[in-house]
Design a protein around this motif. Structure first.
Motif, PDB file in Angstrom:
ATOM      1  N   SER A   1      -3.866  20.434  -4.211  1.00  0.00           N
ATOM      2  CA  SER A   1      -3.251  19.226  -3.678  1.00  0.00           C
ATOM      3  C   SER A   1      -3.343  18.104  -4.701  1.00  0.00           C
ATOM      4  O   SER A   1      -4.241  18.070  -5.538  1.00  0.00           O
ATOM      5  N   GLY A   2      -2.371  17.250  -4.644  1.00  0.00           N
ATOM      6  CA  GLY A   2      -2.339  16.079  -5.527  1.00  0.00           C
ATOM      7  C   GLY A   2      -2.066  14.859  -4.692  1.00  0.00           C
ATOM      8  O   GLY A   2      -1.265  14.906  -3.758  1.00  0.00           O
ATOM      9  N   THR A   3      -2.761  13.784  -4.994  1.00  0.00           N
ATOM     10  CA  THR A   3      -2.614  12.578  -4.201  1.00  0.00           C
ATOM     11  C   THR A   3      -2.458  11.372  -5.105  1.00  0.00           C
ATOM     12  O   THR A   3      -3.124  11.283  -6.144  1.00  0.00           O
ATOM     13  N   TYR A   4      -1.609  10.486  -4.691  1.00  0.00           N
ATOM     14  CA  TYR A   4      -1.486   9.213  -5.389  1.00  0.00           C
ATOM     15  C   TYR A   4      -1.630   8.120  -4.350  1.00  0.00           C
ATOM     16  O   TYR A   4      -1.045   8.189  -3.272  1.00  0.00           O
ATOM     17  N   GLY A   5      -2.440   7.140  -4.637  1.00  0.00           N
ATOM     18  CA  GLY A   5      -2.580   6.020  -3.712  1.00  0.00           C
ATOM     19  C   GLY A   5      -2.628   4.722  -4.485  1.00  0.00           C
ATOM     20  O   GLY A   5      -3.204   4.667  -5.578  1.00  0.00           O
ATOM     21  N   SER A   6      -2.035   3.692  -3.957  1.00  0.00           N
ATOM     22  CA  SER A   6      -2.161   2.400  -4.619  1.00  0.00           C
ATOM     23  C   SER A   6      -2.246   1.309  -3.574  1.00  0.00           C
ATOM     24  O   SER A   6      -1.720   1.428  -2.471  1.00  0.00           O
TER      25      SER A   6
ATOM     26  N   ILE B   1       0.847  -1.189   0.000  1.00  0.00           N
ATOM     27  CA  ILE B   1       0.000   0.000   0.000  1.00  0.00           C
ATOM     28  C   ILE B   1       0.884   1.240   0.000  1.00  0.00           C
ATOM     29  O   ILE B   1       1.853   1.307   0.760  1.00  0.00           O
ATOM     30  N   THR B   2       0.588   2.157  -0.875  1.00  0.00           N
ATOM     31  CA  THR B   2       1.360   3.397  -0.925  1.00  0.00           C
ATOM     32  C   THR B   2       0.413   4.575  -1.033  1.00  0.00           C
ATOM     33  O   THR B   2      -0.556   4.509  -1.788  1.00  0.00           O
ATOM     34  N   ASN B   3       0.659   5.607  -0.283  1.00  0.00           N
ATOM     35  CA  ASN B   3      -0.106   6.839  -0.400  1.00  0.00           C
ATOM     36  C   ASN B   3       0.852   8.011  -0.377  1.00  0.00           C
ATOM     37  O   ASN B   3       1.723   8.082   0.482  1.00  0.00           O
ATOM     38  N   ALA B   4       0.714   8.902  -1.338  1.00  0.00           N
ATOM     39  CA  ALA B   4       1.575  10.078  -1.366  1.00  0.00           C
ATOM     40  C   ALA B   4       0.717  11.291  -1.632  1.00  0.00           C
ATOM     41  O   ALA B   4      -0.276  11.216  -2.353  1.00  0.00           O
ATOM     42  N   ASN B   5       1.094  12.390  -1.019  1.00  0.00           N
ATOM     43  CA  ASN B   5       0.281  13.594  -1.137  1.00  0.00           C
ATOM     44  C   ASN B   5       1.179  14.816  -1.152  1.00  0.00           C
ATOM     45  O   ASN B   5       2.129  14.909  -0.388  1.00  0.00           O
ATOM     46  N   VAL B   6       0.896  15.736  -2.065  1.00  0.00           N
ATOM     47  CA  VAL B   6       1.629  16.991  -2.118  1.00  0.00           C
ATOM     48  C   VAL B   6       0.604  18.107  -2.154  1.00  0.00           C
ATOM     49  O   VAL B   6      -0.382  18.004  -2.879  1.00  0.00           O
ATOM     50  N   SER B   7       0.818  19.136  -1.373  1.00  0.00           N
ATOM     51  CA  SER B   7      -0.108  20.257  -1.479  1.00  0.00           C
ATOM     52  C   SER B   7       0.607  21.588  -1.273  1.00  0.00           C
ATOM     53  O   SER B   7       1.649  21.656  -0.620  1.00  0.00           O
ATOM     54  N   VAL B   8       0.042  22.604  -1.875  1.00  0.00           N
ATOM     55  CA  VAL B   8       0.554  23.972  -1.734  1.00  0.00           C
ATOM     56  C   VAL B   8      -0.624  24.831  -1.332  1.00  0.00           C
ATOM     57  O   VAL B   8      -1.696  24.724  -1.941  1.00  0.00           O
ATOM     58  N   SER B   9      -0.452  25.636  -0.321  1.00  0.00           N
ATOM     59  CA  SER B   9      -1.553  26.513   0.034  1.00  0.00           C
ATOM     60  C   SER B   9      -1.013  27.837   0.526  1.00  0.00           C
ATOM     61  O   SER B   9       0.153  27.958   0.898  1.00  0.00           O
ATOM     62  N   GLY B  10      -1.874  28.823   0.508  1.00  0.00           N
ATOM     63  CA  GLY B  10      -1.442  30.121   0.982  1.00  0.00           C
ATOM     64  C   GLY B  10      -2.362  31.196   0.457  1.00  0.00           C
ATOM     65  O   GLY B  10      -3.511  30.935   0.107  1.00  0.00           O
TER      66      GLY B  10
ATOM     67  N   ASP C   1      -1.134 -10.284 -10.360  1.00  0.00           N
ATOM     68  CA  ASP C   1      -0.785  -8.884 -10.475  1.00  0.00           C
ATOM     69  C   ASP C   1      -2.064  -8.053 -10.473  1.00  0.00           C
ATOM     70  O   ASP C   1      -2.556  -7.634 -11.509  1.00  0.00           O
ATOM     71  N   PHE C   2      -2.638  -7.858  -9.300  1.00  0.00           N
ATOM     72  CA  PHE C   2      -3.875  -7.097  -9.204  1.00  0.00           C
ATOM     73  C   PHE C   2      -3.650  -5.874  -8.338  1.00  0.00           C
ATOM     74  O   PHE C   2      -2.711  -5.847  -7.543  1.00  0.00           O
ATOM     75  N   GLY C   3      -4.502  -4.908  -8.481  1.00  0.00           N
ATOM     76  CA  GLY C   3      -4.314  -3.735  -7.632  1.00  0.00           C
ATOM     77  C   GLY C   3      -5.247  -2.602  -7.956  1.00  0.00           C
ATOM     78  O   GLY C   3      -6.011  -2.639  -8.929  1.00  0.00           O
ATOM     79  N   TYR C   4      -5.170  -1.614  -7.097  1.00  0.00           N
ATOM     80  CA  TYR C   4      -6.052  -0.457  -7.162  1.00  0.00           C
ATOM     81  C   TYR C   4      -5.209   0.798  -7.080  1.00  0.00           C
ATOM     82  O   TYR C   4      -4.286   0.866  -6.272  1.00  0.00           O
ATOM     83  N   THR C   5      -5.482   1.761  -7.934  1.00  0.00           N
ATOM     84  CA  THR C   5      -4.731   3.009  -7.930  1.00  0.00           C
ATOM     85  C   THR C   5      -5.694   4.180  -7.946  1.00  0.00           C
ATOM     86  O   THR C   5      -6.723   4.111  -8.613  1.00  0.00           O
ATOM     87  N   ARG C   6      -5.344   5.216  -7.242  1.00  0.00           N
ATOM     88  CA  ARG C   6      -6.161   6.426  -7.288  1.00  0.00           C
ATOM     89  C   ARG C   6      -5.255   7.646  -7.378  1.00  0.00           C
ATOM     90  O   ARG C   6      -4.272   7.768  -6.652  1.00  0.00           O
ATOM     91  N   ILE C   7      -5.600   8.516  -8.287  1.00  0.00           N
ATOM     92  CA  ILE C   7      -4.855   9.758  -8.433  1.00  0.00           C
ATOM     93  C   ILE C   7      -5.864  10.879  -8.339  1.00  0.00           C
ATOM     94  O   ILE C   7      -6.915  10.813  -8.988  1.00  0.00           O
ATOM     95  N   SER C   8      -5.578  11.865  -7.529  1.00  0.00           N
ATOM     96  CA  SER C   8      -6.533  12.964  -7.493  1.00  0.00           C
ATOM     97  C   SER C   8      -5.831  14.308  -7.418  1.00  0.00           C
ATOM     98  O   SER C   8      -4.731  14.432  -6.880  1.00  0.00           O
ATOM     99  N   VAL C   9      -6.476  15.287  -8.004  1.00  0.00           N
ATOM    100  CA  VAL C   9      -5.991  16.656  -7.973  1.00  0.00           C
ATOM    101  C   VAL C   9      -7.141  17.505  -7.484  1.00  0.00           C
ATOM    102  O   VAL C   9      -8.275  17.323  -7.923  1.00  0.00           O
TER     103      VAL C   9
END
Lengths: 474, 1000
Positions: B353-358, B334-343, B366-374
């Motif tokens: 913000s941008g997020t990647y999750g798998s 399981i991997t989750n990554a998130n980057v955000s800029v605010s101000g 070889d199965f899996g789930y991925t999500r990318i959001s902006v």
């Protein structure tokens, strides 16, 4: 001046409050009331058509009828798919052996250990009455239509009554006493009672007699996939036979067989189940114009041991020496010195361009056997033998040696076993109506005499207390 | 008065800061003789960037920089106000000092100014009249889960959430205060994302999804890490403003927004592992084969059938494989990554913000789930603050690739001596056609791709003093593509099934909706009376489209995703439907002296889901609150710091019945007969059904003790649903299995909810807080006219809950025959479902809740949550197979009958040929013996966070975390996991992740 306080408000302030509130209310309410009622009106969805409109147009009425027959072909008892009764009732009797998982419904058919909660039992029942509803809605809709021509109306009603009778005929064979539904009003249909078998046959015969008169002599299409008057006559012959009306059965069968311009006997066994066979009285249209039968996919296997069904050793032993049907209508595959046979009436799995096979529901051979039996019952032994021999000779067998009525009836039962196997539960129905089911199936461990009726679906008994008690043994 | 109020106390929430700023702009300042003041702001752990430093009653203000430093021009008579979210606001008179070192104190229990989102309006938590449960980003962020519904489990009173499958991307079942509608699928709450209704109706089509999958739920496209707060509206006061859609509660999702101040970057990444925590205990080879042998022997079968490969010698009798471990025992990454800029500035703020999750799989494959959001958001206010605009958007992409068949059942059922999965050459082993290799099932894939776009713009303008006009414009668009394949490689090559029999089902579906909500808001006050009026309208339209194609027969399996390469192509389903919805609503809130509060809400709704005569309905509620702690004798109490009694009563509705159900029509279908495409009767015709109504009553007491260090809320509610909009089940003889109609039945849900929040230790270095929630509810069918002659006769009992089953009463294994026996209730000698299934089992949880503890020690933070549920469900280990049959069995059936006189818990084994035993086994599954206690106490969540000292990282905040979900479960249940919807689903996974977050 006297100052009025409400919640500590002065009159002037109250006035300001009223004015501002009034302004707000007027603004928002105006916004909302614009097109208020119209907004929630949605147009008729593109996927649906008003019921009355369906019967104002020949094409849409045809589409409604086509779907009724497509439902019979695809769902419930009469489908050639693996969930249909050609396979399941074959397992239930001595035609087929089950090689699949012991947890599937088919396994319970095979071991005669069905429960009232079985999904197939429920599926057959619900689909049957859903098809009957569609037939009744057609009869009612066509009846009310003032746009359709009288000839078309008669054809539609005839086709619907044919379908209604067909489905009820199988229901009564499988479940015994059943409700016979002829209207669409659910407030009545949800509380219906079962009719005893004789009453059900009466109604089936009424419907088919009407269909014979309503339907045209010619097929409405070249593929014989929609019934004509003779198809109704052929099914009527069967219904008469099941109801024990021998002379009527013989007459109806004769009416079909005497139409030699439409029905021509085919001597070549391997041509009987081809799409263009002249012995076919009624067959299903394929699921698509290029698709062959579901029955082919259900029965044929290319590797042994099979993982679904194969013909039983009892069935294979029933073929007399020299019976060409064993060679041409079955196929054996060998594995470790064991031979596994499958029905091979239909040769094709999947698609073909053009399509070569369609599922045959009514065919001439059955009509000969119906007439043979009806004649035998009435003591017309010579005629009975003649009809029986017609079927035997085609299979490369000599004339029957039976001379007495019981022997002839036994010979006909046997002939039906090897001629009509894996076709729409003929074996089960024949064993049952001729009283042989107990002895024929005694070799099966799970067999009980009460198994000659299937259980009524439990949900149905729960939902309609008027159906009364479950069939014995469940 | 009003102004003073706003300045008083501790400002914790952004909107109030804003309002405060706004007021300040009105006051012109005459700056003279000002000097430069400088200083730093910190808390006990280090410097604080982004703290608002303001001159009291003046427009001058600034923020602290990354080092916590600030500079400002001020006169000696000025007062500096330091405010920061989560900290107590401090004021200092400038005087002669030019340097200030401020230490802010975290604001622990101050509920005073906490604002709660109630949808169309916000209320101060202490002054709300409705029942609203809330969790915030702080609770969500400690949980390594991909679906936000999971973050609410065990944390909210009255909210019961069940995870239905452990397969990534699949669904959850949620019930807020019990089952209101007789229809199981008519109980979903309304979801609102940043003001836009978000349809949770399942998307896709059963034929193109994996078997045993829970329907694709669009809610999974909402990314938990984007959520600022989740509010659940429960009672009439809170939900009546949502009228017809509020009956089952409302879930408000508020996403994170930008904050004024220095541009802040946040980057985080976490990764870890998920696995099945516990498997059902099954027989080993020796136990299994002796069970099989005994089954055949009991049936009098001496020669094993040719197909009984497990026992007739075809398969190795000494081989043993733990199939559950082999097939389901893997580890998913399981991997989750998130980057955000605010101000931004006070006028304009932004956040992107941008997020990647798998999430991988526990299956061998070889199965899996991925999500990318902006997710961008920005807010703007004009200089005079009369015009405001807010935009939030979100784009989300989800990809899921799972097997088209859940092989959980294979893992349970396969004979333990079944052969190896691979042969010597490394190919799938079919053992000469005797073995249905389960790995072959994994060659069929269920893939889906979901694009989801949501946008909301709010424009508001102050028409006059105190009167605001606001319009909320929302748009959602969802595109979903899914397919499930059944290639010929799933079958034994010896069967000669070629790619001409390979098949695939595709569904492309789309959903688009827009909503426009004009609103007027008028706030004013006279003396002690504060009035807040809201009037608004809603126009909403939703359009669904879906096309399902079944294709089969390919020249090669590699062409399976190309429908033009298929020999047979069938458009099996097409759906195109519209939903229109229109209403107006209003709210009037009267607050007298902050002691007595009356809240009136109402709504008139119209829905296209009803026939012309039944389209419109009225809904409304009244709520009141009395803050008795503000009454004279209590104001100075040392013990009682807060006390409120509130109550509400109102009517809400429900229209969850699908579109067009009132039409008398035929539907076109794909079935083809002789070149003619069919028309099928759509349904039984009934145009005269209308709104389902739900009358809700609630009384609650909220009390805070010892300066709110102990805060207890106790609520009692009673909801009654009537005019049930139900597909009334009909016998099949009607041609259908149900009809749409209002059923004059009444369902009651009543219960109590307790929440207790305590600050156990509060010292300079250590803070320990506990929050406990407990819900106990009772569901009852109060009335049902003519139940005895109705179609529900056998499903329901007046006075009993809806979620019951009627069962046989099990009376043990007959010591003589060895068969299960049951009570023949009417003593007629036969067992019938109708007359002998009289034992009633209730499957509703009788109580549930959670206990959350948080310890903060210097830079360390430890969170753990225990969740508990008291419930009953089917005893899966006992009922999934027939003991003796061709399926492995639970070890609980080892205690079985063998010889006359035996007293045993399981009946005699049968290979399947003993009809009486099969019947008894079927009845056993429908008896009270098949139901067991599936209660559990679960260590649902553990999270340890450590913030590195700031000096180590040059003022970059760095947090390390270790988080776990479903860590430990205590249950009497013998199956894999006590949280299940049915057998055959992968149980919820145990997940452990480690992560790091940087903020600078």
């Amino acid at each position: 001046m006297k100052t009025i306080f409400i919640f500590g408000l002065r009159k002037m302030q109250l006035f300001a409050l009223y004015r501002a509130t009034a302004f707000g209310v007027v603004l928002v309410v105006t916004l909302i009331l614009q097109g208020c009622d119209d907004f929630t009106q949605t147009p008729m969805p593109v996927t649906e058509l008003n019921t009355a409109a369906v019967f104002e147009d020949l094409n849409t009425a045809n589409a409604a009828m086509a779907n009724l027959y497509a439902q019979i072909r695809d769902n419930g008892m009469l489908t050639g798919k693996t969930t249909g009764l050609s396979k399941e009732m074959g397992l239930y009797t001595d035609e087929l052996t089950w090689y699949g998982s012991s947890t599937q419904s088919s396994s319970y058919f095979y071991t005669n250990t069905l429960l009232a909660t079985d999904s197939t039992i429920e599926n057959w029942w619900d689909n049957a009455y859903s098809q009957i509803y569609a037939a009744n809605l057609l009869i009612e809709g066509v009846g009310k239509s003032d746009k359709l021509l009288v000839a078309d109306k008669e054809r539609f009603i005839g086709q619907a009554k044919f379908a209604r009778a067909l489905v009820h005929l199988y229901l009564v064979q499988l479940y015994g006493a059943i409700p016979y539904i002829t209207i669409t009003d659910y407030s009545v249909n949800k509380n219906v009672q079962r009719l005893d078998e004789a009453k059900v046959y009466e109604k089936i015969i009424n419907d088919l007699e009407a269909a014979v008169l309503l339907l045209p002599a010619e097929y409405p299409n070249s593929t014989r996939s929609l019934p004509n008057s003779y198809a109704a006559q052929a099914l009527l012959a069967r219904a008469y036979l099941y109801a024990g009306k021998w002379s009527e059965a013989a007459n109806s069968a004769s009416a079909v067989l005497n139409n030699t311009s439409l029905y021509v006997w085919e001597e070549e066994l391997n041509h009987v189940f081809l799409k263009g066979s002249t012995t076919t009285i009624w067959q299903y249209a394929g699921r698509t114009p290029t698709r062959n039968t579901d029955d082919g996919s259900t029965f044929i296997f290319n590797a042994a041991p099979p993982n679904s069904v194969a013909l039983t050793s009892q069935h294979m032993a029933a073929f007399e020496p020299g019976d060409q049907r064993k060679e041409q209508w079955t196929r054996g595959l060998v594995k470790d010195n064991l031979t596994f046979y499958h029905a091979f009436k239909y040769k094709k799995i999947g698609g073909d361009t053009p399509q070569t096979e369609c599922t045959v529901v009514l065919r001439m051979a059955e009509q000969y056997l119906i007439r043979a039996e009806a004649r035998a019952r009435q003591g017309e032994l010579a005629g009975a033998r003649e009809d029986l021999n017609k079927v035997r000779n085609r299979a490369g067998l000599p004339n029957t040696t039976a001379v007495t009525v019981p022997a002839l009836l036994q010979a006909i039962l046997h002939e039906r076993q090897v001629e009509l196997f894996t076709e729409f539960a003929h074996r089960f129905i024949d064993l049952k109506r001729l009283g042989s089911i107990g002895t024929a199936l005694d070799y099966k461990d799970g067999w009980n005499f009460t198994d000659q009726y299937l259980p009524l679906p439990q949900t149905e008994l729960n939902l309609n207390p008027n159906l009364g008690s479950q069939n014995p043994g469940y | 008065m009003q102004k003073n109020l706003l300045f008083k106390g501790r400002t914790r929430c952004k909107p109030l800061v804003l309002l405060q700023m706004l007021l300040l702009f009105w006051i012109t300042t005459a700056a003279a003789q000002s000097t430069l003041i400088e200083g730093t702001v910190s808390d006990t752990q280090g410097t604080l960037p982004g703290v608002n430093v303001q001159l009291k009653n003046k427009s001058t203000g600034t923020f602290t920089d990354a080092q916590g430093a600030f500079q400002i021009n001020a006169k000696p008579s000025d007062t500096l106000v330091f405010s920061y979210i989560g900290y107590q606001t401090q004021e200092v008179v400038v005087g002669s000092k030019t340097h200030f070192s401020m230490v802010l104190v975290p604001d622990a229990t101050a509920l005073e100014e906490v604002l709660v989102n109630a949808g169309y309006y916000k209320v101060k938590d202490k002054e709300r009249t409705g029942s609203i449960a809330k969790i915030t980003a702080k609770d969500i962020e400690t949980q390594p889960v991909s679906n936000f519904l999971a973050t609410m489990q065990g944390r909210m009173a009255g909210v019961h959430i069940t995870q239905q499958s452990g397969t990534a991307g699949t669904g959850f079942n949620i019930q807020i205060r019990g089952q209101n509608s007789v229809r199981r699928d008519g109980n979903t709450p309304l979801y609102i994302v940043d003001g836009v209704p978000f349809s949770s109706d399942a998307i896709g089509n059963g034929s193109s999804m994996a078997s045993f999958s829970v329907p694709n739920n669009p809610l999974s496209s909402i990314n938990p890490s984007d959520i600022e707060s989740l509010e659940v509206l429960k009672d009439a006061d809170a939900t009546a403003i949502y009228g017809s859609r509020g009956a089952n509660g409302v879930v408000l999702i508020t996403t994170k927004k930008g904050k004024a101040g220095k541009t802040q970057f946040t980057a985080s990444i976490a990764s870890g592992f998920g696995s099945v925590a516990h498997f059902m205990k099954l027989m080993n080879t020796e136990q299994y084969l002796s069970m099989r042998a005994e089954g055949f022997a009991n049936d009098g079968i001496t020669e094993y059938p040719a197909t009984a490969y497990d026992i007739n010698g075809t398969w190795d009798q000494n081989r043993y494989t733990d199939w559950q471990k082999e097939l389901l025992g893997g580890t998913s990454t399981i991997t989750n990554a998130n980057v955000s800029v605010s101000g931004g500035s006070e006028q304009t703020k932004f956040m992107v913000s941008g997020t990647y999750g798998s999430e991988g799989t526990v299956l061998p494959g070889d199965f899996g789930y991925t999500r990318i959001s902006v997710r961008p958001s920005f807010n703007h206010a004009s200089k005079d603050n009369r015009f405001k605009m807010a935009f939030t958007g979100g784009y989300n992409l989800q990809k899921n690739n799972q097997p088209s068949t859940d092989i959980t059942m294979e893992g349970i059922r396969l004979a333990p001596n079944a052969p190896a999965l691979y042969d010597a050459a490394g190919n799938l082993n079919w053992e000469d056609g005797t073995f249905d290799n389960p790995l072959a099932l994994l060659r069929g894939h269920a893939r889906s791709k979901t694009h989801d776009f949501i946008a909301n713009t709010t424009l508001s303008y102050s028409l006059f003093d105190k009167l605001d006009f606001k319009t909320s414009l929302g748009y959602t668009k969802l595109d979903h593509y899914e397919s499930s394949t059944y290639p010929s490689t799933m079958y034994d090559p010896a069967d000669q099934i070629g790619s001409n029999l390979s098949r695939i089902n595709y569904t492309n579906s789309g959903r688009e909706s827009w909503t426009v909500e004009p609103q007027l808001n008028w706030k004013t006050s006279w003396n002690v009376l504060n009035v807040d009026l809201l009037l608004g309208g809603t126009f909403q339209q939703q359009h669904n489209k879906s096309l399902t194609i079944a294709a089969s027969g390919f020249s090669s399996n590699s062409l399976i995703y190309n429908p033009t390469a298929a020999a047979q192509l069938l458009l099996s389903r097409f759906d195109d439907s519209q939903y229109k919805y229109q209403s107006f609503f209003g709210r009037a809130n009267f607050n007298i002296d902050e002691k007595y509060i009356f809240n009136l809400t109402g709504r008139r709704d119209g829905s296209s889901r009803f026939g012309a005569h039944k389209r419109f309905g009225w809904f409304g509620a009244v709520g009141t609150a009395w803050l008795f702690s503000k009454e004279k004798p209590l104001t100075n109490s040392k013990v009682l710091s807060f006390g409120k009694l509130r109550g509400s009563y109102g009517i809400t509705g429900n229209d969850q019945i699908g579109n067009y159900q009132y039409l008398d029509s035929y539907t076109s279908v794909s079935a083809n007969y002789d070149g003619v495409t069919g028309l099928i009767p759509s349904r039984l015709y009934n145009p005269d059904f209308g709104w389902e109504t739900n009358k809700k009553l609630e009384v609650a007491l909220e009390t805070g003790f010892l300066n709110d260090r102990i805060f207890l809320t106790a609520a009692w509610y009673r909801n009654r649903s009537s005019n049930q909009l139900v597909g009334v089940p009909l016998p099949g003889t009607t041609g259908f299995t149900q009809i749409q109609s209002n059923l004059d039945a009444e369902v009651e849900n009543k219960g109590i909810e307790l929440t207790l929040e305590t600050v156990n230790i509060k010292s300079k270095d250590l803070r320990w807080t506990t929050s406990i929630n407990f819900s106990k509810s009772k569901n009852t069918l109060l009335s049902f006219p003519n139940l005895e002659s109705s179609t529900y006769k056998n499903s329901y009992i007046i006075g009993a809950p809806l979620n019951i089953v009627k069962l046989f009463h099990y009376t043990g294994v007959d010591p003589q025959t060895g068969l299960y026996t049951f009570e023949d209730v009417n003593a007629d000698g036969v067992l019938t479902n109708l007359e002998d299934k009289k034992t009633v089992m209730d499957f509703n949880p009788s109580y549930f809740g959670g206990v959350h503890n948080q310890f903060v020690y210097k830079n360390w933070q430890l969170d753990f949550l225990f969740q508990f549920v008291k419930q009953k469900n089917y005893n899966l280990p006992l009922i999934f197979g027939i003991p003796g049959g061709n399926s492995n069995a639970s070890t609980v059936v080892l205690d079985h009958w063998q010889a006359p006189g035996d007293i045993a818990s399981t009946q005699l084994y049968t290979s399947g040929a003993n009809g009486a035993a099969m019947t008894a086994s079927g009845r056993f599954g429908a008896s009270d013996a098949a139901v067991t206690d599936t209660s559990f106490l679960r260590l649902k969540n553990v999270a340890v966070n450590y913030t590195l000292p700031k000096q180590w990282m040059h003022n970059v905040v760095c947090k390390l975390s270790l988080e776990g979900q479903n860590i430990l479960t205590f249950t009497p249940f013998k199956g894999a996991d006590p949280e299940f919807a049915g057998i055959g689903y992968l149980p919820p996974l145990r997940v452990v992740t480690a992560g790091v977050q940087f903020i600078f």
